[in-house]
Design an enzyme around this catalytic site. Structure first.
Site, PDB file in Angstrom:
ATOM      1  N   MET A   1      11.114 -62.987  -4.744  1.00 12.63           N
ATOM      2  CA  MET A   1      10.884 -62.919  -3.555  1.00 12.63           C
ATOM      3  C   MET A   1       9.969 -63.361  -2.873  1.00 12.63           C
ATOM      4  O   MET A   1      10.162 -64.663  -1.721  1.00 12.63           O
ATOM      5  CB  MET A   1      10.674 -61.345  -3.041  1.00 12.63           C
ATOM      6  CG  MET A   1      12.103 -60.187  -3.533  1.00 12.63           C
ATOM      7  SD  MET A   1      13.739 -60.876  -2.940  1.00 12.63           S
ATOM      8  CE  MET A   1      12.832 -60.666  -1.404  1.00 12.63           C
ATOM      9  N   LYS A  36       9.716 -76.652  -4.164  1.00 13.32           N
ATOM     10  CA  LYS A  36       9.319 -78.124  -3.030  1.00 13.32           C
ATOM     11  C   LYS A  36       8.345 -79.043  -3.094  1.00 13.32           C
ATOM     12  O   LYS A  36       7.745 -78.318  -3.961  1.00 13.32           O
ATOM     13  CB  LYS A  36       9.145 -76.652  -1.477  1.00 13.32           C
ATOM     14  CG  LYS A  36      10.230 -75.982  -1.443  1.00 13.32           C
ATOM     15  CD  LYS A  36      11.677 -76.130  -1.206  1.00 13.32           C
ATOM     16  CE  LYS A  36      11.817 -77.051   0.334  1.00 13.32           C
ATOM     17  NZ  LYS A  36      13.036 -77.378   1.093  1.00 13.32           N
ATOM     18  N   GLY A  85       8.220 -55.768   2.391  1.00 12.04           N
ATOM     19  CA  GLY A  85       9.902 -55.765   1.939  1.00 12.04           C
ATOM     20  C   GLY A  85       9.568 -54.425   0.437  1.00 12.04           C
ATOM     21  O   GLY A  85      11.058 -53.950  -0.349  1.00 12.04           O
ATOM     22  N   THR A  86       8.291 -54.094   0.300  1.00 13.85           N
ATOM     23  CA  THR A  86       7.681 -53.282  -0.722  1.00 13.85           C
ATOM     24  C   THR A  86       9.076 -51.650  -0.538  1.00 13.85           C
ATOM     25  O   THR A  86       8.167 -51.363   0.843  1.00 13.85           O
ATOM     26  CB  THR A  86       6.664 -53.253  -0.854  1.00 13.85           C
ATOM     27  OG1 THR A  86       6.102 -54.358  -1.467  1.00 13.85           O
ATOM     28  CG2 THR A  86       6.120 -52.362  -2.262  1.00 13.85           C
ATOM     29  N   ALA A 111      10.727 -52.417   5.328  1.00 20.01           N
ATOM     30  CA  ALA A 111      12.179 -52.377   5.647  1.00 20.01           C
ATOM     31  C   ALA A 111      12.794 -52.413   3.749  1.00 20.01           C
ATOM     32  O   ALA A 111      12.304 -52.719   3.492  1.00 20.01           O
ATOM     33  CB  ALA A 111      13.057 -53.767   6.220  1.00 20.01           C
ATOM     34  N   PRO A 112      13.286 -50.467   3.756  1.00 21.93           N
ATOM     35  CA  PRO A 112      13.824 -51.228   2.735  1.00 21.93           C
ATOM     36  C   PRO A 112      14.546 -51.613   1.364  1.00 21.93           C
ATOM     37  O   PRO A 112      14.837 -51.972   0.875  1.00 21.93           O
ATOM     38  CB  PRO A 112      14.794 -48.976   3.045  1.00 21.93           C
ATOM     39  CG  PRO A 112      13.983 -49.142   3.775  1.00 21.93           C
ATOM     40  CD  PRO A 112      13.251 -49.598   4.330  1.00 21.93           C
ATOM     41  N   PHE A 114      16.008 -56.106   3.449  1.00 23.28           N
ATOM     42  CA  PHE A 114      16.427 -56.887   4.286  1.00 23.28           C
ATOM     43  C   PHE A 114      18.097 -57.353   4.330  1.00 23.28           C
ATOM     44  O   PHE A 114      18.308 -58.762   5.490  1.00 23.28           O
ATOM     45  CB  PHE A 114      15.777 -58.415   4.274  1.00 23.28           C
ATOM     46  CG  PHE A 114      14.246 -58.266   4.599  1.00 23.28           C
ATOM     47  CD1 PHE A 114      13.792 -57.770   6.092  1.00 23.28           C
ATOM     48  CD2 PHE A 114      12.771 -57.403   3.710  1.00 23.28           C
ATOM     49  CE1 PHE A 114      12.265 -57.887   6.434  1.00 23.28           C
ATOM     50  CE2 PHE A 114      11.628 -56.645   3.972  1.00 23.28           C
ATOM     51  CZ  PHE A 114      11.961 -56.867   5.505  1.00 23.28           C
ATOM     52  N   HIS A 141      18.839 -50.966 -10.449  1.00 23.24           N
ATOM     53  CA  HIS A 141      18.693 -51.563 -10.153  1.00 23.24           C
ATOM     54  C   HIS A 141      18.165 -52.501 -11.717  1.00 23.24           C
ATOM     55  O   HIS A 141      18.486 -51.797 -12.694  1.00 23.24           O
ATOM     56  CB  HIS A 141      17.315 -51.156  -9.398  1.00 23.24           C
ATOM     57  CG  HIS A 141      17.349 -51.503  -8.168  1.00 23.24           C
ATOM     58  ND1 HIS A 141      18.434 -50.709  -7.297  1.00 23.24           N
ATOM     59  CD2 HIS A 141      17.231 -52.177  -7.293  1.00 23.24           C
ATOM     60  CE1 HIS A 141      18.356 -51.042  -6.144  1.00 23.24           C
ATOM     61  NE2 HIS A 141      17.492 -52.145  -6.266  1.00 23.24           N
ATOM     62  N   LYS A 145      12.239 -52.420 -11.993  1.00 16.44           N
ATOM     63  CA  LYS A 145      11.592 -51.416 -10.949  1.00 16.44           C
ATOM     64  C   LYS A 145      10.790 -50.375 -11.113  1.00 16.44           C
ATOM     65  O   LYS A 145      11.263 -49.388 -11.584  1.00 16.44           O
ATOM     66  CB  LYS A 145      13.347 -51.471 -10.217  1.00 16.44           C
ATOM     67  CG  LYS A 145      12.698 -50.709  -9.226  1.00 16.44           C
ATOM     68  CD  LYS A 145      13.995 -50.577  -7.691  1.00 16.44           C
ATOM     69  CE  LYS A 145      14.086 -50.421  -6.314  1.00 16.44           C
ATOM     70  NZ  LYS A 145      13.007 -50.642  -5.550  1.00 16.44           N
TER      71      LYS A 145
END
EC number: 1.17.1.8
Length: 252
Positions: A1, A36, A85-86, A111-112, A114, A141, A145
């Site tokens: 992520m 990149k 996001g965790t 946010a659980p 996105f 999952h 996890k």
């Protein structure tokens, strides 16, 4: 992520990458972690090191539960807006972080999920629960996890419970011959967590009624699918004060 976030920021002319933290990366350019061309931003080993050298407005965190609370608190203390996001935060931790954000007069987001599709799945499930009160949640999952159930499953359950009174489902005399076979109990319904290698992230909410069932399901196949939501969150967190829990509150 983290690599996907770096890539997304570098590809958006409205955003500027100023720091990246990776304790295991060693001395390298942040952009090279995401495949990149070098951008001149070195990877820091610690968050304190990164924040001391960078004039950041927003911190994006996709780490693990035991680290995310401390990272978020540190960011807020530096006047930096957290976009997290965790999952795995307790209600008490969320309240504490909200208070800190308001004291510093900055915004924040936990946010659980996105994914726009996942948010719609949760909204649709909450709407269906008004008419189909008998339901179960199954989330899938990968086997690495750490938290179960997932933050998305918990958030889905919370949204459903806002519109559905507690209703204890199933046979009142049912017995588990193997402990946990019926899943976790939440407000009268059950949540089941599947953990397997080869699985990325899926969730379905199954509703049952006389003579029919309804299934609402969302499947994620790639981490890039979360980046449009992260991009929106980075920009919107600059416009309000206090900590928001749930990306759905930022959707127009």
């Amino acid at each position: 992520m983290g690599r996907e976030v770096v890539k997304m920021v570098l590809e958006d002319e409205a955003l500027r990458l100023v720091a990246v933290v990776d304790p295991s990366a060693g001395a390298t350019d942040a952009a090279e972690l995401a495949g990149k061309p070098a951008c001149g931003v070195p990877v820091s080993r610690t968050l304190d090191e990164a924040l001391a050298d960078a004039q950041a407005d927003v911190l994006v965190d996709f780490t693990v539960p035991h680290a995310a609370f401390g990272n978020t608190k540190t960011a807020i203390e530096h006047g930096i807006r957290p976009v997290v996001g965790t999952t795995g935060f307790t209600p008490e931790q969320i309240d504490e972080l909200d208070k800190l954000c308001r004291e510093r007069e900055i915004g924040g987001l936990i946010a659980p999920n996105f994914s726009i599709g996942a948010i719609l799945m949760m909204k649709f499930a909450a709407e269906a629960a008004k008419y189909f009160p008998h339901l179960e949640i199954i989330e899938y999952h990968g086997d690495q996890k750490l938290d179960a159930p997932s933050g998305t499953a918990v958030k889905t359950a919370e949204l459903i419970s806002e519109v559905r009174r507690e209703l204890r489902q199933g046979n009142p005399k049912e017995e588990e011959t193997i402990e946990g076979a019926r899943g976790g109990y939440y407000n009268g319904f059950r949540i089941h967590s599947v953990r397997l290698p080869g699985v990325f992230a899926q969730q379905e909410v199954i509703f049952g009624a006389f003579g029919q069932t309804l299934k609402i399901r969302h499947d994620s196949y790639d981490r890039a699918g979360y980046m449009p939501g992260v991009n929106v969150a980075i920009k919107k967190v600059m416009t309000y004060t206090g900590l928001i829990y749930g990306f759905e509150h930022l959707m127009d």
